[in-house]
Design a protein around this motif. Structure first.
Motif, short mmCIF file in Angstrom:
data_model
loop_
_atom_site.label_atom_id
_atom_site.label_comp_id
_atom_site.label_asym_id
_atom_site.label_seq_id
_atom_site.Cartn_x
_atom_site.Cartn_y
_atom_site.Cartn_z
N ARG A 255 0.81 -1.22 0.00
CA ARG A 255 0.00 0.00 0.00
C ARG A 255 0.84 1.28 0.00
NH1 ARG A 255 -4.93 -1.09 4.33
NH2 ARG A 255 -6.03 -2.68 3.14
N GLY A 256 2.11 1.15 -0.38
CA GLY A 256 2.98 2.31 -0.40
C GLY A 256 3.32 2.76 -1.81
N TRP A 257 4.48 3.38 -1.95
CA TRP A 257 4.94 3.90 -3.23
C TRP A 257 6.45 3.62 -3.37
CZ3 TRP A 257 2.03 6.46 0.34
CH2 TRP A 257 0.75 6.89 -0.04
N THR A 258 6.91 3.44 -4.60
CA THR A 258 8.33 3.24 -4.85
C THR A 258 8.90 4.36 -5.71
OG1 THR A 258 7.87 1.83 -6.77
CG2 THR A 258 8.19 0.74 -4.63
N GLY A 259 10.16 4.71 -5.43
CA GLY A 259 10.90 5.66 -6.24
C GLY A 259 12.26 5.09 -6.56
N SER A 260 12.72 5.27 -7.79
CA SER A 260 13.95 4.60 -8.22
C SER A 260 15.04 5.53 -8.74
CB SER A 260 13.63 3.58 -9.33
OG SER A 260 12.72 2.60 -8.87
N ILE B 289 4.70 15.31 11.82
CA ILE B 289 4.83 14.50 10.62
C ILE B 289 5.90 13.43 10.85
CG2 ILE B 289 5.43 14.47 8.16
CD1 ILE B 289 2.86 16.00 8.72
N ALA B 290 5.57 12.19 10.48
CA ALA B 290 6.55 11.10 10.50
C ALA B 290 6.49 10.38 9.16
CB ALA B 290 6.26 10.13 11.64
N VAL B 291 7.62 9.85 8.74
CA VAL B 291 7.70 9.12 7.48
C VAL B 291 8.10 7.68 7.78
CG1 VAL B 291 8.86 8.93 5.25
CG2 VAL B 291 8.29 11.18 6.16
N GLN B 292 7.36 6.76 7.21
CA GLN B 292 7.60 5.34 7.43
C GLN B 292 8.07 4.73 6.10
OE1 GLN B 292 4.06 2.92 8.22
NE2 GLN B 292 5.08 2.11 10.02
N TYR B 293 9.23 4.07 6.13
CA TYR B 293 9.80 3.56 4.89
C TYR B 293 10.58 2.28 5.16
CZ TYR B 293 14.05 5.98 6.55
OH TYR B 293 15.13 6.42 7.30
N ARG B 294 11.01 1.64 4.08
CA ARG B 294 11.75 0.38 4.21
C ARG B 294 13.25 0.66 4.25
NH1 ARG B 294 10.98 -3.57 -0.69
NH2 ARG B 294 12.22 -1.95 -1.71
N LYS B 295 13.89 0.11 5.28
CA LYS B 295 15.34 0.00 5.27
C LYS B 295 15.65 -1.44 4.84
CE LYS B 295 17.02 3.52 8.50
NZ LYS B 295 18.03 4.12 7.59
N SER B 296 16.39 -1.58 3.76
CA SER B 296 16.55 -2.89 3.14
C SER B 296 17.96 -3.46 3.33
CB SER B 296 16.25 -2.80 1.65
OG SER B 296 16.41 -4.06 1.02
N VAL B 297 18.00 -4.79 3.50
CA VAL B 297 19.28 -5.49 3.54
C VAL B 297 19.81 -5.74 2.13
CG1 VAL B 297 18.83 -6.59 5.75
CG2 VAL B 297 18.13 -7.75 3.65
N LYS B 298 18.95 -5.56 1.13
CA LYS B 298 19.38 -5.66 -0.27
C LYS B 298 19.93 -4.30 -0.68
CE LYS B 298 15.88 -9.15 -1.33
NZ LYS B 298 14.68 -9.48 -2.14
N VAL C 144 16.95 9.52 -9.26
CA VAL C 144 17.16 10.85 -8.71
C VAL C 144 16.15 11.81 -9.32
CG1 VAL C 144 18.76 12.80 -8.58
CG2 VAL C 144 19.61 10.48 -8.23
N GLY C 145 15.48 12.55 -8.47
CA GLY C 145 14.46 13.50 -8.91
C GLY C 145 13.04 12.99 -8.79
N ASP C 146 12.86 11.65 -8.63
CA ASP C 146 11.52 11.13 -8.37
C ASP C 146 10.97 11.79 -7.11
OD1 ASP C 146 11.75 9.51 -10.55
OD2 ASP C 146 11.85 7.61 -9.44
N LYS C 147 9.70 12.20 -7.19
CA LYS C 147 9.16 13.01 -6.09
C LYS C 147 7.71 12.61 -5.82
CE LYS C 147 10.43 17.25 -6.31
NZ LYS C 147 10.54 18.71 -6.69
N ILE C 148 7.31 12.73 -4.55
CA ILE C 148 5.92 12.52 -4.13
C ILE C 148 5.57 13.60 -3.11
CG2 ILE C 148 6.63 10.83 -2.38
CD1 ILE C 148 3.96 9.39 -2.83
N THR C 149 4.39 14.21 -3.25
CA THR C 149 4.02 15.35 -2.42
C THR C 149 2.65 15.14 -1.79
OG1 THR C 149 5.28 16.81 -3.89
CG2 THR C 149 3.75 17.86 -2.36
N TYR D 247 11.32 2.37 -0.90
CA TYR D 247 9.91 2.05 -0.65
C TYR D 247 9.37 2.94 0.46
CZ TYR D 247 5.62 -0.67 -0.70
OH TYR D 247 4.30 -1.06 -0.86
N LEU D 248 8.46 3.84 0.09
CA LEU D 248 7.76 4.68 1.07
C LEU D 248 6.50 3.95 1.50
CD1 LEU D 248 7.26 7.43 2.52
CD2 LEU D 248 6.08 8.15 0.42
N VAL D 249 6.43 3.56 2.77
CA VAL D 249 5.30 2.79 3.27
C VAL D 249 4.12 3.70 3.59
CG1 VAL D 249 4.50 1.16 5.01
CG2 VAL D 249 6.84 1.02 4.15
N SER D 250 4.39 4.79 4.30
CA SER D 250 3.31 5.72 4.66
C SER D 250 3.88 7.03 5.16
CB SER D 250 2.41 5.12 5.76
OG SER D 250 3.06 5.13 7.02
N VAL D 251 3.04 8.04 5.20
CA VAL D 251 3.30 9.27 5.91
C VAL D 251 2.27 9.36 7.03
CG1 VAL D 251 3.37 11.79 5.80
CG2 VAL D 251 4.30 10.42 3.92
#
Length: 374
Positions: A273-278, A293-302, A280-285, A366-370
């Motif tokens: 249910r989130g969004w992905t950005g790959s 405000i808090a931002v929830q995202y994936r920290k990946s081992v890959k 430089v310059g990809d943006k979500i507002t 991977y942006l999970v939520s704001v």
């Protein structure tokens, strides 16, 4: 193995028993009840050999055995690696939507023993108590088995303020570990998550308290506060009303970010249910209402993974880097960064932009939520 744990010492705050007594009487009459558990990986059942040997399930079994005429439902809303800050933003969807009669909350080893988590924990307690289902609430604190640390000091302040029963593993199991009467590896493989023997001890601390309430259930008790009301907050209380914005309940402006529309079958599918950005310059507002405000995202081992930056209301002086690369190796982490706190109420512009990316990136950002809170 029998351990000489002083289970009675687990009751670190008696609190008011009226709501739990009412729940017990309801079950005693043969009416259906729902028991719910909210917390982190220990509540989820991490390192128990089966879901049925997790402490939460063992407590649920206590209810079933004590009230055999009642149809009792079990809801486990534990998610590993999460704090009460995330808990308050998800408790309505993941637990209160089931209209539980009895709720047990545990975040003492994921929260830090700070005033920030006193405030988020209070927000979670207030959200739970004020829900239309008016559940009976019990609080509990796990503990680290290598150093005895947890957030009990701050959480206990909240328990006392709201007259809620609270139990502690720091006052029961930890002294046995500290003295050497119980060896760490007998009950935990990593000094944090209990094994089956450890889960059984945790459950026994909780059910010992429940037994005391059960034995006293026919004695009338005055409510701690009037039905439908709560005492004044003991913190600034900027987290009671927290909303988690994902792609199913928000419409941010996308400029390169892509919504993940794979269905989320259960709450443990945390990267949905989130969004992905790959690039430089990809943006979500977003336009988010609140004071924090808090931002929830994936920290990946890959790795490598793109790195993003978040700004609120265009203020570069308070911008924060969101590094998707995880330094640990145990698996991907659902991470929260608190960007702002105690702002002026209103609608705030939240902008997240990819600032570092390479062709060698193993996974996208991977942006999970704001999360907006007030």
């Amino acid at each position: 193995m029998e351990y000489q744990v002083k289970f009675d010492q687990g009751m670190i705050n008696r609190g008011n028993w009226k709501k739990i007594k009412e729940c017990m009487k309801k079950a005693e009459r043969g009416e259906d009840i729902t028991t719910g558990f909210l917390g982190g990986s220990i509540t989820q059942g991490s390192l128990s050999s089966t879901p049925q040997t997790c402490y939460a399930y063992l407590v649920y079994e206590w209810w079933k055995k004590k009230f055999p005429e009642s149809e009792i439902t079990f809801v486990n809303a534990g998610i590993g690696g999460t704090t009460s800050q995330f808990g308050v933003s998800r408790v309505k969807e993941h637990l209160l939507s089931y209209q539980p009669d009895f709720v047990l909350i545990e975040f003492a080893v994921n929260d830090e023993n700070t005033e920030f988590f006193e405030e988020t924990y209070e927000g979670l307690v207030r959200t739970t108590l004020s829900d239309a289902c008016r559940p009976a609430v019990m609080l509990m604190n796990n503990v680290r088995y290598d150093d005895g640390l947890n957030a009990e000091e701050m959480h206990l302040k909240v328990a006392k303020a709201y007259a809620l029963p609270m139990v502690s593993m720091k006052e029961t199991i930890w002294p046995e570990i500290e003295s050497g009467r119980i060896k760490n590896r007998e009950i935990t493989p990593d000094d944090l998550h209990p094994n089956d023997a450890g889960h059984a001890l945790v459950a026994k601390v909780i059910t010992t308290f429940l037994e005391k309430i059960y034995e006293d259930r026919n004695n009338e008790e005055e409510a701690a506060f009037a039905e439908g009301t709560l005492p004044a907050p003991i913190t600034e209380n900027a987290y009671e009303h927290s909303v988690r914005y994902q792609n199913h309940n928000s419409e941010p402006v996308l400029a390169g970010f892509v919504a993940d529309l794979e269905p989320q079958d259960n709450i443990l599918e945390i990267f949905r249910r989130g969004w992905t950005g790959s690039y430089v310059g990809d943006k979500i507002t977003f336009e988010i209402e609140g004071t924090g405000i808090a931002v929830q995202y994936r920290k990946s081992v890959k790795q490598p993974t793109p790195i993003a930056k978040v700004t609120v209301d265009g203020r570069e002086d308070t911008a924060m880097v969101l590094d998707g690369n995880f330094k640990e190796t145990w698996g991907d982490c659902l991470y929260i960064d608190t960007v702002t706190r105690h702002m002026e109420p209103g609608i705030h512009k939240v902008e997240i932009e990819i600032v570092e990316a390479t062709e060698q990136d193993a996974v996208p950002f991977y942006l999970v939520s704001v999360i907006g809170s007030c």
